[in-house]
Scaffold this motif. Structure first.
Motif, PDB file in Angstrom:
ATOM      1  N   ALA A 217     -40.537 -27.081  -6.291  1.00  0.00           N
ATOM      2  CA  ALA A 217     -40.764 -26.860  -4.862  1.00  0.00           C
ATOM      3  C   ALA A 217     -42.248 -26.788  -4.537  1.00  0.00           C
ATOM      4  CB  ALA A 217     -40.072 -25.581  -4.403  1.00  0.00           C
ATOM      5  N   SER A 218     -42.630 -27.375  -3.421  1.00  0.00           N
ATOM      6  CA  SER A 218     -44.041 -27.354  -3.016  1.00  0.00           C
ATOM      7  C   SER A 218     -44.498 -25.957  -2.616  1.00  0.00           C
ATOM      8  CB  SER A 218     -44.269 -28.321  -1.851  1.00  0.00           C
ATOM      9  OG  SER A 218     -43.439 -27.991  -0.756  1.00  0.00           O
ATOM     10  N   SER A 219     -43.543 -25.052  -2.385  1.00  0.00           N
ATOM     11  CA  SER A 219     -43.889 -23.666  -2.038  1.00  0.00           C
ATOM     12  C   SER A 219     -43.735 -22.737  -3.234  1.00  0.00           C
ATOM     13  CB  SER A 219     -43.010 -23.172  -0.881  1.00  0.00           C
ATOM     14  OG  SER A 219     -41.638 -23.342  -1.175  1.00  0.00           O
ATOM     15  N   GLY A 220     -43.620 -23.309  -4.448  1.00  0.00           N
ATOM     16  CA  GLY A 220     -43.537 -22.478  -5.629  1.00  0.00           C
ATOM     17  C   GLY A 220     -42.162 -21.874  -5.824  1.00  0.00           C
ATOM     18  N   GLU A 221     -42.118 -20.629  -6.302  1.00  0.00           N
ATOM     19  CA  GLU A 221     -40.855 -19.962  -6.578  1.00  0.00           C
ATOM     20  C   GLU A 221     -40.779 -18.631  -5.836  1.00  0.00           C
ATOM     21  OE1 GLU A 221     -37.763 -19.760  -6.764  1.00  0.00           O
ATOM     22  OE2 GLU A 221     -37.717 -20.981  -8.582  1.00  0.00           O
ATOM     23  N   ARG A 222     -39.532 -18.227  -5.501  1.00  0.00           N
ATOM     24  CA  ARG A 222     -39.328 -16.982  -4.765  1.00  0.00           C
ATOM     25  C   ARG A 222     -38.396 -16.012  -5.483  1.00  0.00           C
ATOM     26  NH1 ARG A 222     -35.263 -18.720   0.240  1.00  0.00           N
ATOM     27  NH2 ARG A 222     -33.791 -19.923  -1.008  1.00  0.00           N
ATOM     28  N   ALA A 223     -37.716 -16.461  -6.544  1.00  0.00           N
ATOM     29  CA  ALA A 223     -36.794 -15.567  -7.255  1.00  0.00           C
ATOM     30  C   ALA A 223     -36.589 -16.097  -8.672  1.00  0.00           C
ATOM     31  CB  ALA A 223     -35.455 -15.467  -6.523  1.00  0.00           C
ATOM     32  N   PRO A 224     -36.523 -15.181  -9.654  1.00  0.00           N
ATOM     33  CA  PRO A 224     -36.551 -13.719  -9.536  1.00  0.00           C
ATOM     34  C   PRO A 224     -37.960 -13.132  -9.495  1.00  0.00           C
ATOM     35  CG  PRO A 224     -36.186 -14.308 -11.806  1.00  0.00           C
ATOM     36  CD  PRO A 224     -36.273 -15.608 -11.044  1.00  0.00           C
ATOM     37  N   PHE A 225     -38.914 -13.939  -9.077  1.00  0.00           N
ATOM     38  CA  PHE A 225     -40.308 -13.521  -8.898  1.00  0.00           C
ATOM     39  C   PHE A 225     -40.881 -14.379  -7.786  1.00  0.00           C
ATOM     40  CE2 PHE A 225     -39.879 -16.703 -12.212  1.00  0.00           C
ATOM     41  CZ  PHE A 225     -40.700 -17.715 -11.737  1.00  0.00           C
ATOM     42  N   VAL A 226     -41.994 -13.955  -7.209  1.00  0.00           N
ATOM     43  CA  VAL A 226     -42.656 -14.732  -6.160  1.00  0.00           C
ATOM     44  C   VAL A 226     -43.946 -15.295  -6.736  1.00  0.00           C
ATOM     45  CG1 VAL A 226     -43.690 -14.690  -3.862  1.00  0.00           C
ATOM     46  CG2 VAL A 226     -41.655 -13.315  -4.336  1.00  0.00           C
ATOM     47  N   GLU A 227     -44.019 -16.616  -6.795  1.00  0.00           N
ATOM     48  CA  GLU A 227     -45.186 -17.303  -7.348  1.00  0.00           C
ATOM     49  C   GLU A 227     -45.417 -18.581  -6.557  1.00  0.00           C
ATOM     50  OE1 GLU A 227     -47.946 -16.233  -9.224  1.00  0.00           O
ATOM     51  OE2 GLU A 227     -46.412 -15.648 -10.688  1.00  0.00           O
ATOM     52  N   PRO A 228     -46.097 -18.492  -5.392  1.00  0.00           N
ATOM     53  CA  PRO A 228     -46.224 -19.656  -4.503  1.00  0.00           C
ATOM     54  C   PRO A 228     -46.903 -20.870  -5.127  1.00  0.00           C
ATOM     55  CG  PRO A 228     -46.819 -17.629  -3.359  1.00  0.00           C
ATOM     56  CD  PRO A 228     -46.693 -17.282  -4.801  1.00  0.00           C
ATOM     57  N   ARG A 229     -47.751 -20.668  -6.135  1.00  0.00           N
ATOM     58  CA  ARG A 229     -48.496 -21.794  -6.711  1.00  0.00           C
ATOM     59  C   ARG A 229     -47.868 -22.364  -7.993  1.00  0.00           C
ATOM     60  NH1 ARG A 229     -53.376 -22.331  -4.206  1.00  0.00           N
ATOM     61  NH2 ARG A 229     -54.058 -20.558  -2.923  1.00  0.00           N
ATOM     62  N   LEU A 230     -46.747 -21.835  -8.404  1.00  0.00           N
ATOM     63  CA  LEU A 230     -46.094 -22.322  -9.613  1.00  0.00           C
ATOM     64  C   LEU A 230     -45.547 -23.733  -9.393  1.00  0.00           C
ATOM     65  CD1 LEU A 230     -45.145 -21.585 -12.504  1.00  0.00           C
ATOM     66  CD2 LEU A 230     -43.009 -20.782 -11.463  1.00  0.00           C
ATOM     67  N   ARG A 231     -45.711 -24.586 -10.384  1.00  0.00           N
ATOM     68  CA  ARG A 231     -45.209 -25.952 -10.305  1.00  0.00           C
ATOM     69  C   ARG A 231     -44.436 -26.304 -11.577  1.00  0.00           C
ATOM     70  NH1 ARG A 231     -46.317 -24.728  -6.028  1.00  0.00           N
ATOM     71  NH2 ARG A 231     -47.587 -25.780  -4.436  1.00  0.00           N
ATOM     72  N   ALA A 232     -43.662 -27.371 -11.511  1.00  0.00           N
ATOM     73  CA  ALA A 232     -42.844 -27.800 -12.641  1.00  0.00           C
ATOM     74  C   ALA A 232     -43.723 -28.294 -13.789  1.00  0.00           C
ATOM     75  CB  ALA A 232     -41.894 -28.904 -12.202  1.00  0.00           C
ATOM     76  N   GLU A 233     -43.185 -28.171 -14.999  1.00  0.00           N
ATOM     77  CA  GLU A 233     -43.877 -28.670 -16.185  1.00  0.00           C
ATOM     78  C   GLU A 233     -42.879 -29.370 -17.105  1.00  0.00           C
ATOM     79  OE1 GLU A 233     -46.160 -25.706 -18.183  1.00  0.00           O
ATOM     80  OE2 GLU A 233     -47.365 -25.200 -16.418  1.00  0.00           O
ATOM     81  N   LEU A 234     -43.332 -30.451 -17.709  1.00  0.00           N
ATOM     82  CA  LEU A 234     -42.541 -31.234 -18.659  1.00  0.00           C
ATOM     83  C   LEU A 234     -43.309 -31.284 -19.977  1.00  0.00           C
ATOM     84  CD1 LEU A 234     -40.308 -33.332 -19.421  1.00  0.00           C
ATOM     85  CD2 LEU A 234     -41.792 -35.071 -18.383  1.00  0.00           C
ATOM     86  N   SER A 235     -42.627 -30.965 -21.080  1.00  0.00           N
ATOM     87  CA  SER A 235     -43.303 -30.969 -22.370  1.00  0.00           C
ATOM     88  C   SER A 235     -42.366 -31.497 -23.453  1.00  0.00           C
ATOM     89  CB  SER A 235     -43.785 -29.557 -22.740  1.00  0.00           C
ATOM     90  OG  SER A 235     -42.685 -28.666 -22.845  1.00  0.00           O
ATOM     91  N   GLY A 236     -42.937 -31.789 -24.620  1.00  0.00           N
ATOM     92  CA  GLY A 236     -42.151 -32.249 -25.756  1.00  0.00           C
ATOM     93  C   GLY A 236     -41.719 -33.695 -25.686  1.00  0.00           C
ATOM     94  N   VAL A 237     -42.345 -34.484 -24.819  1.00  0.00           N
ATOM     95  CA  VAL A 237     -41.947 -35.885 -24.645  1.00  0.00           C
ATOM     96  C   VAL A 237     -42.714 -36.777 -25.624  1.00  0.00           C
ATOM     97  CG1 VAL A 237     -41.837 -37.818 -23.026  1.00  0.00           C
ATOM     98  CG2 VAL A 237     -41.450 -35.488 -22.216  1.00  0.00           C
ATOM     99  N   SER A 238     -42.014 -37.733 -26.196  1.00  0.00           N
ATOM    100  CA  SER A 238     -42.643 -38.716 -27.077  1.00  0.00           C
ATOM    101  C   SER A 238     -42.119 -40.100 -26.720  1.00  0.00           C
ATOM    102  CB  SER A 238     -42.335 -38.400 -28.539  1.00  0.00           C
ATOM    103  OG  SER A 238     -40.972 -38.708 -28.836  1.00  0.00           O
ATOM    104  N   LEU A 239     -42.620 -41.108 -27.419  1.00  0.00           N
ATOM    105  CA  LEU A 239     -42.149 -42.472 -27.177  1.00  0.00           C
ATOM    106  C   LEU A 239     -40.682 -42.637 -27.540  1.00  0.00           C
ATOM    107  CD1 LEU A 239     -45.199 -44.545 -28.501  1.00  0.00           C
ATOM    108  CD2 LEU A 239     -44.529 -44.164 -26.111  1.00  0.00           C
TER     109      LEU A 239
END
Length: 472
Positions: A327-349
């Motif tokens: 979400a462009s407005s971050g997260e609201r539950a179970p915590f409020v973090e307006p600047r949080l963004r999605a992350e993707l990790s562990g990807v390979s070819l």
């Protein structure tokens, strides 16, 4: 035979569903509605939403054989819908998904305002809830507030246009201006937010819910609770400790409680219900199926392929991991973090689309577990929403949550709106029959053990991501 209709004015879809007196579906009409996303703003055209309500109601009643006994109304919560005396728009509606007030929420978090409001109202504010949005408008678009007669919620706008009656209910008013103890607006909250001079914009609270009639047919209609508590009613979640997980655009975790505890972390909300002394401890995460939709659109995968792809890769998705905070407005539950963004990790070819899809579904499952634990789930768990259409995802959820799932399919929000209306009008319906689950999905012990460890890893990665978000 009596017929009952529930109207659910959702964020992306408006639906009207008809039921017989035992809750069996008789028909559904739906219309999509658009959401304008631009620069962190999320807005909706009120005329489009209301027009969709008229269309689905007209189309549905035209094909019913029996007269309509009553109509229950529900819809999306939060946001700000500025209307004039006739319930018509003063400006575009600002959605609950809007992020324009994130800097204001950051400011209020640092100054202690968010915590202070939570201790009074039981609701932690996020950028798309009425408090921050009204304060942002007061700073940047005061003329819009001056021109408005009321700042209502989606279903309230629809109800006024249908009946001429302006009213909201205690569930919608819960965020963030209601005192859950007195079931009335808390002037201290308005003062804390610097909005005392805008108090006239708050709609009257009808307790119990407001009722009226459709002018042409005389059909009775009730302005019921908004979609989260309506779904709880439709899924039969009323006993303290029992919970509901809604896997829809919003990933919402709800637990019924009969005591208020406002001493914990300022997160989520306490939704007042039509029953005094009964609340829903709610942790409505910002992104549910919307996160999966983004991944599907980006990878070119159709919704019909999800079930097969989930079965094509093992638990853990070959090391691919997703923090699903899109979400462009971050997260609201179970915590409020307006600047949080999605992350993707562990990807390979060697990673596949199936790995990415499973990792996203697992990430949403971990977010659901986090929300349910924070909400205090101790009893049974029902689950509903668009995500229930994938049997493989439901098995994944059962494994991640480590508990049986009561699957409740169909138009659960509309069903709950009918049950709320029936209670308001004194119409006796067999609630247990109306809310009977479609099926029960049991967790697999081995996979549940795997996911318990993976959940701990998720929490560690989330903590690191939150630290980075605060540093930006």
């Amino acid at each position: 035979m009596a017929t009952y209709i529930g109207i659910d004015a959702g964020t992306s879809m408006v639906k009207a569903a008809a039921f017989d007196e035992r809750g069996r579906p008789l028909g559904v009409e739906s219309r999509p509605v658009s959401l304008s996303l631009h620069g962190g703003h999320a807005e909706q055209d009120m005329e489009e939403v209301y027009g969709a309500v008229e269309e689905v109601l007209t189309s549905l009643t035209a094909v019913l054989d029996d007269p309509v006994e009553l109509i229950g109304l529900t819809g999306q919560g939060d946001g700000v819908w500025l209307v004039d005396d006739q319930g018509r728009p003063v400006r575009a509606a600002i959605s609950w998904m809007d992020g324009r007030a994130h800097e204001l929420v950051d400011e209020w978090q640092s100054s202690g305002v968010v915590d202070s409001v939570f201790r009074r109202s039981g609701s932690a504010m996020f950028p798309g809830c009425p408090g921050p949005v009204l304060a942002w408008l007061d700073r940047h678009e005061p003329a819009a507030l001056d021109a408005a007669s009321a700042a209502v919620y989606c279903k309230d706008m629809v109800f006024q246009r249908l009946t001429g009656i302006r009213a909201t209910d205690v569930s919608d008013a819960s965020m963030p201006f209601l005192d859950p103890r007195t079931r009335a607006y808390a002037d201290e909250v308005l003062l804390t937010l610097g909005l005392s001079h805008r108090r006239r914009l708050l709609p009257p609270i009808s307790d119990p819910v407001a009722v009226g009639e459709l002018p042409e047919s005389g059909t009775r209609i009730a302005n019921g609770p908004y979609d989260l508590p309506a779904c709880a009613l439709g899924a039969g979640v009323t006993a303290p400790g029992d919970g509901l997980l809604i896997v829809g655009t919003c990933l919402a975790a709800l637990v019924a409680v009969d005591e208020l505890d406002l001493a914990g972390e300022a997160a989520g909300l306490h939704i007042s219900t039509d029953r005094p002394g009964h609340w829903l401890r709610a942790m409505p995460a910002m992104v549910g199926t919307a996160a999966l939709d983004w991944v599907l659109n980006t990878t070119g995968v159709a919704h019909t392929e999800v079930n097969g792809l989930l079965e094509a890769t093992p638990p853990g998705a070959h090391g691919v991991r997703v923090l699903p905070y899109f979400a462009s407005s971050g997260e609201r539950a179970p915590f409020v973090e307006p600047r949080l963004r999605a992350e993707l990790s562990g990807v390979s070819l060697e990673s596949t689309k199936a790995d990415l899809i499973r990792a996203t579904c697992e990430g949403i499952g971990f977010a659901a577990r986090h929300c349910l634990e924070a909400a205090g789930l101790t009893g049974s768990l029902a689950i509903c929403g668009g995500g229930t259409r994938s049997p493989a995802w439901m098995r994944l959820f059962a494994d991640v949550l480590g508990r049986p799932l009561r699957i409740v399919e169909g138009e659960v929000g509309a069903r709950g709106a009918v049950l709320a209306a029936a209670e308001r009008f004194g119409v006796e319906l067999e609630t247990a029959v109306w809310t009977e689950p479609t099926s029960v999905v049991e967790p697999d012990a081995e996979r549940a053990e795997f996911y318990a460890k993976a959940y701990d890893d998720h929490l560690e990665r989330l903590a690191a991501a939150r630290s980075r978000a605060r540093a930006t």
